[in-house]
Design a protein around this motif. Sequence first.
Motif, mmCIF file in Angstrom:
data_model
loop_
_atom_site.group_PDB
_atom_site.id
_atom_site.type_symbol
_atom_site.label_atom_id
_atom_site.label_comp_id
_atom_site.label_asym_id
_atom_site.label_seq_id
_atom_site.Cartn_x
_atom_site.Cartn_y
_atom_site.Cartn_z
ATOM 1 N N LEU A 140 1.261 8.544 -0.080
ATOM 2 C CA LEU A 140 1.940 8.393 1.108
ATOM 3 C C LEU A 140 1.183 7.491 2.164
ATOM 4 N N GLN A 144 2.874 4.116 3.640
ATOM 5 C CA GLN A 144 3.280 4.010 5.111
ATOM 6 C C GLN A 144 2.115 4.099 5.972
ATOM 7 N N TYR A 253 3.614 16.381 -1.959
ATOM 8 C CA TYR A 253 4.843 16.594 -0.879
ATOM 9 C C TYR A 253 6.111 16.727 -1.761
ATOM 10 N N VAL A 257 8.478 12.379 1.999
ATOM 11 C CA VAL A 257 8.146 11.999 3.270
ATOM 12 C C VAL A 257 8.728 13.056 4.311
#
Length: 398
Positions: A140, A144, A253, A257
């Motif tokens: 992630l 991002q 996760y 997200v």
Amino acid sequence: MSLTTEMATRPTTGEVFGYASQQIHQAASELWPDAAVRLGAHVPSVTGYVHHLTVGDRPLFAKHSMLGASLVSILRGAHGDWPAVEALQGQYVENPASLLAREAAQLGFLGPRLGAARTAGLSRGVLFTTPVTGPSLLELLLAQPASTADLLGGVWAALEALHRPGAAADLMTDAVIGERSISGTFRRKFNGISGSVYIDHLGADRLPADVAANVAAVYKQVVARLLRLGARTMPSGPPSLSYGDLKPEHVLYPGGVGGRPTFLDPGLLTAGPIVDAAKLISRIFLGLIAIRPGRKTIKAVAEGVNAFAETITPPRAITADPWMRELMAFWLMDTVNITTTYLSAPTTLPLPSQGLALIESAGHVCAVTERVSWALSCGRKPQAVWDLALRQVIEVAS
């Protein structure tokens, strides 16, 4: 004893892996006697022997621990030849305080407090857990990078139940995994003459001779500095818990997200939150050096790490400077701990892709640890050393 004779008495990868896979299959067959057991892919690791498997139609992970030690130390002969290790392992798995018995207890402890992998069974020194799907924290961060500070803040908030003062009293003392201590591991690896010999042989099987010699020389200086700095492992004030093995790959996760993180492979120990911050930052930076995702991404992640560190640093200068100095000392210790483990691994031991990449980047990692440890040991202002550290990581990872 000659070097050839000494190497001949060490356990082989075939002996260790063959025994571990047999124990996994037998343990699964005993726990689920009516289901077919099929071993899947091996998961490379320097700590334990890990396998995908299916029991009936149920996918599971199986982790086997040999004497609670790393596979590197086992294969290097630190615990004797194979007959000695096998005999000791038979006794070790009967110990209720074995490493994986404590890990199973910790997963049960963490379940109601924060999202954690679920234990499916424990037998013959093998821990079975249910798979957790979804991207890892590092994935992630790379996808991002501008959200780095928010993502790390979310992980920190999830760990609040552990980091609060007095949390250590909630966990049974005999379930603590002190082996995950950063400073404890550092002192154990680099103590006395054995530590010096260990450093001298770094990279001997993995690097060209001239590169290995340079790595050993640099790490000898870095280790000496860090031993002199003597970072503490216990915070002032009421004791809390540290997750202990807070790596980006241990934070997944399942909801993608925006979802809550789920934590894998705990190593809970009695220590301050600073230990978790140091390991998390250490492994994020090593991930950047290994993957090299491009300067723009690296710079954004580093800026996010900096913003995160600012939010958890004590607000007063009188406490902020010692805290930052300790954070960096722990970070450097952890980086040295894991990179030296990769560098000392026998060539017969399969390593994770990041470990192989870090071996190839050993010179870059050495450059960061050398310059930052030198600045830290010179008594420079912690903020100036931290800024230097961020610049160094950006430079060598680009």
